[in-house]
Design an enzyme around this catalytic site. Sequence first.
Site, PDB file in Angstrom:
ATOM      1  N   GLU A  33      -6.318  13.210  -2.977  1.00 34.16           N
ATOM      2  CA  GLU A  33      -6.355  12.029  -3.859  1.00 34.16           C
ATOM      3  C   GLU A  33      -5.715  12.386  -5.198  1.00 34.16           C
ATOM      4  OE1 GLU A  33      -7.261   8.692  -3.822  1.00 34.16           O
ATOM      5  OE2 GLU A  33      -6.581   8.834  -5.903  1.00 34.16           O
ATOM      6  N   TYR A 220     -19.916 -14.543  -5.526  1.00 36.21           N
ATOM      7  CA  TYR A 220     -21.126 -14.146  -4.786  1.00 36.21           C
ATOM      8  C   TYR A 220     -21.886 -13.111  -5.602  1.00 36.21           C
ATOM      9  CZ  TYR A 220     -17.563 -10.767  -3.145  1.00 36.21           C
ATOM     10  OH  TYR A 220     -16.529  -9.863  -3.073  1.00 36.21           O
ATOM     11  N   ASP A 297      -4.043  -0.563   3.358  1.00 35.51           N
ATOM     12  CA  ASP A 297      -3.008  -1.279   2.604  1.00 35.51           C
ATOM     13  C   ASP A 297      -1.655  -0.588   2.688  1.00 35.51           C
ATOM     14  OD1 ASP A 297      -4.802  -3.193   1.855  1.00 35.51           O
ATOM     15  OD2 ASP A 297      -4.664  -2.831  -0.301  1.00 35.51           O
TER      16      ASP A 297
HETATM   17  C1  LIG Z   1      -8.705  -9.903  -5.229  1.00 37.27           C
HETATM   18  C2  LIG Z   1      -8.935  -9.095  -3.997  1.00 37.27           C
HETATM   19  C3  LIG Z   1     -10.120  -9.280  -3.277  1.00 37.27           C
HETATM   20  C4  LIG Z   1     -10.322  -8.556  -2.102  1.00 37.27           C
HETATM   21  N1  LIG Z   1     -11.480  -8.766  -1.410  1.00 37.27           N
HETATM   22  C5  LIG Z   1     -11.674  -8.109  -0.239  1.00 37.27           C
HETATM   23  C6  LIG Z   1     -12.862  -8.317   0.513  1.00 37.27           C
HETATM   24  O1  LIG Z   1     -13.762  -9.055   0.100  1.00 37.27           O
HETATM   25  N2  LIG Z   1     -13.002  -7.665   1.705  1.00 37.27           N
HETATM   26  C7  LIG Z   1     -12.027  -6.813   2.186  1.00 37.27           C
HETATM   27  O2  LIG Z   1     -12.192  -6.253   3.281  1.00 37.27           O
HETATM   28  N3  LIG Z   1     -10.893  -6.582   1.470  1.00 37.27           N
HETATM   29  C8  LIG Z   1     -10.698  -7.193   0.285  1.00 37.27           C
HETATM   30  N4  LIG Z   1      -9.566  -6.954  -0.454  1.00 37.27           N
HETATM   31  C9  LIG Z   1      -8.593  -5.966   0.025  1.00 37.27           C
HETATM   32  C10 LIG Z   1      -9.062  -4.549  -0.235  1.00 37.27           C
HETATM   33  O3  LIG Z   1      -9.413  -4.377  -1.591  1.00 37.27           O
HETATM   34  C11 LIG Z   1      -7.971  -3.549   0.127  1.00 37.27           C
HETATM   35  O4  LIG Z   1      -7.371  -3.930   1.338  1.00 37.27           O
HETATM   36  C12 LIG Z   1      -8.552  -2.157   0.293  1.00 37.27           C
HETATM   37  O5  LIG Z   1      -9.238  -1.758  -0.874  1.00 37.27           O
HETATM   38  C13 LIG Z   1      -7.437  -1.155   0.640  1.00 37.27           C
HETATM   39  O6  LIG Z   1      -7.995   0.120   0.767  1.00 37.27           O
HETATM   40  P1  LIG Z   1      -7.047   1.371   1.029  1.00 37.27           P
HETATM   41  O7  LIG Z   1      -7.971   2.530   1.189  1.00 37.27           O
HETATM   42  O8  LIG Z   1      -6.094   1.063   2.125  1.00 37.27           O
HETATM   43  O9  LIG Z   1      -6.158   1.513  -0.280  1.00 37.27           O
HETATM   44  P2  LIG Z   1      -6.564   1.811  -1.789  1.00 37.27           P
HETATM   45  O10 LIG Z   1      -7.931   1.361  -2.074  1.00 37.27           O
HETATM   46  O11 LIG Z   1      -5.459   1.284  -2.620  1.00 37.27           O
HETATM   47  O12 LIG Z   1      -6.579   3.407  -1.885  1.00 37.27           O
HETATM   48  C14 LIG Z   1      -5.397   4.172  -1.943  1.00 37.27           C
HETATM   49  C15 LIG Z   1      -5.731   5.504  -2.591  1.00 37.27           C
HETATM   50  O13 LIG Z   1      -4.592   6.367  -2.493  1.00 37.27           O
HETATM   51  C16 LIG Z   1      -4.413   7.054  -3.697  1.00 37.27           C
HETATM   52  N5  LIG Z   1      -2.996   7.440  -3.747  1.00 37.27           N
HETATM   53  C17 LIG Z   1      -1.930   6.611  -3.838  1.00 37.27           C
HETATM   54  N6  LIG Z   1      -0.781   7.307  -3.799  1.00 37.27           N
HETATM   55  C18 LIG Z   1      -1.132   8.619  -3.662  1.00 37.27           C
HETATM   56  C19 LIG Z   1      -0.368   9.817  -3.547  1.00 37.27           C
HETATM   57  N7  LIG Z   1       0.974   9.802  -3.539  1.00 37.27           N
HETATM   58  N8  LIG Z   1      -1.024  11.004  -3.456  1.00 37.27           N
HETATM   59  C20 LIG Z   1      -2.396  11.024  -3.429  1.00 37.27           C
HETATM   60  N9  LIG Z   1      -3.162   9.901  -3.542  1.00 37.27           N
HETATM   61  C21 LIG Z   1      -2.537   8.709  -3.642  1.00 37.27           C
HETATM   62  C22 LIG Z   1      -4.818   6.042  -4.751  1.00 37.27           C
HETATM   63  O14 LIG Z   1      -5.152   6.664  -5.984  1.00 37.27           O
HETATM   64  C23 LIG Z   1      -6.022   5.380  -4.088  1.00 37.27           C
HETATM   65  O15 LIG Z   1      -7.229   6.057  -4.374  1.00 37.27           O
HETATM   66  C24 LIG Z   1      -9.338  -7.643  -1.643  1.00 37.27           C
HETATM   67  C25 LIG Z   1      -8.167  -7.439  -2.383  1.00 37.27           C
HETATM   68  C26 LIG Z   1      -7.964  -8.157  -3.555  1.00 37.27           C
HETATM   69  C27 LIG Z   1      -6.698  -7.947  -4.328  1.00 37.27           C
END
Ligand SMILES: Cc1cc2nc3c(=O)[nH]c(=O)nc-3n(C[C@H](O)[C@H](O)[C@H](O)COP(=O)(O)OP(=O)(O)OC[C@H]3O[C@@H](n4cnc5c(N)ncnc54)[C@H](O)[C@@H]3O)c2cc1C
Length: 396
Positions: A33, A220, A297
């Site tokens: 991370e 909520y 994501d």
């Molecule tokens: C307004 C809003 C509301 C939402 N509500 C919901 C909901 O109610 N329910 C739901 O299921 N989803 C919801 N989502 C979607 C959800 O927030 C995301 O899909 C989810 O958090 C993605 O998780 P992730 O682990 O894929 O990515 P992220 O949470 O973006 O984590 C990526 C991690 O990688 C790290 N990183 C990035 N690049 C590097 C690198 N090169 N080297 C090392 N580390 C790196 C970052 O620092 C970060 O910690 C919502 C999104 C939004 C915008």
Amino acid sequence: MTARTIAIVGAGIGGITAALALDAEGHSVTLIERRTGFSEVGAGLQLSPNASRVLADLGLSAALRRAADLPPQVTVRDLASARTLGGVLLGASLKERFGAPYYVIHRADLQTLLLDAVRSRAGIRLMVGREVTAIAETDTSVTLTLESGHGSRTDMFEADLAIGADGVRSRLRQHLDARPLQACGQAAWRALVPREAAPEEFQSDETGLWLGRGHHVVHYPIGRGQQINIVAVIPEKLGSEGWGRLGEPAVLRARLHGAAPPLAALLAIPDSWLVWSLVDRPAARPLARGRIALLGDAAHPILPFLAQGAALAIEDAAVIARTLRQAEVPAALDAYARERGARVRRVRDAARGNGRTYHAGGLTRLARNAVMSRMTPARLTERYAWLYGWTPDGRP
Ligand SMILES: Cc1cc2nc3c(=O)[nH]c(=O)nc-3n(C[C@H](O)[C@H](O)[C@H](O)COP(=O)(O)OP(=O)(O)OC[C@H]3O[C@@H](n4cnc5c(N)ncnc54)[C@H](O)[C@@H]3O)c2cc1C
């Protein structure tokens, strides 16, 4: 089954869940991370049964019960008139129907309980303050370049495979699919307010969804009912995009000036809003190749209109852990990519469809309201059986 050394890039919800799922399969996992601290933004997250089921399988049921709230239903209202249009049943009946609860939770609480689990597993190594800046692949391994101390130090890390869980601006994704990220002209404004400060209409445990032309609001209670999480989605000019920037309350109020009095009163409470520009990027093509796979994501950011971005990341984690039971890494990752492709497309299309329905105007809006008012909350919930009924063992 062969135990492997696996590098996961990114310790968001997707990366951490993948680390737990792969550790449970006996692999040796390094979670890398770039951040040094884990201060999740003050906002809530909905965790539907397809996701809470995976977390329960990882032994997190008790921790989730302690930290999360269980809204009894979603009530859908017209944003301008406050007229109730319909509802979707959640709570105990949804848990009974799908065998897992529909939670809402503070993101920081979810992250804390996931990180606690990571720290309790000897098979997971958490490396913070390391940014992955490059990846190279051979027939038998991957090598990651890690930078720390603002680029002052470079290390190499070798593993049998790498999983890019590095979020919407994923570096690993560029390795598989170089198409650029595109903003979609909408932004989510988020704020938390103390529940006792909210008008009486917002004292119930329900989730509220208010639909207006071109915009909507969701709220909520989270934090064991102590706070209300508010998300308002409104249009924004292309070119003004940003991620987690501060939003000026007057801008939101002007945009939602037609909101019914109780909602307007709720929206007037926060002194500050955090704004996320929404992106709607096609899933990476491919989702995995050779010894590199994408998850969450990084693989498939979707619009938040079905609250499924994190849920899909959690599903990905369960599926990749299962497919890696196969002997060959490329074949296992290929199976993961094939299995996830169709699911992700369906969820993404449904989220987009919700966006169109939520923001409809004119005749479409009237038709929407007529359909909703004819359906019972239980029937509306049943329309999501394909989504919430998903299980990690490969059944649809
Ligand atoms: C307004 C809003 C509301 C939402 N509500 C919901 C909901 O109610 N329910 C739901 O299921 N989803 C919801 N989502 C979607 C959800 O927030 C995301 O899909 C989810 O958090 C993605 O998780 P992730 O682990 O894929 O990515 P992220 O949470 O973006 O984590 C990526 C991690 O990688 C790290 N990183 C990035 N690049 C590097 C690198 N090169 N080297 C090392 N580390 C790196 C970052 O620092 C970060 O910690 C919502 C999104 C939004 C915008």
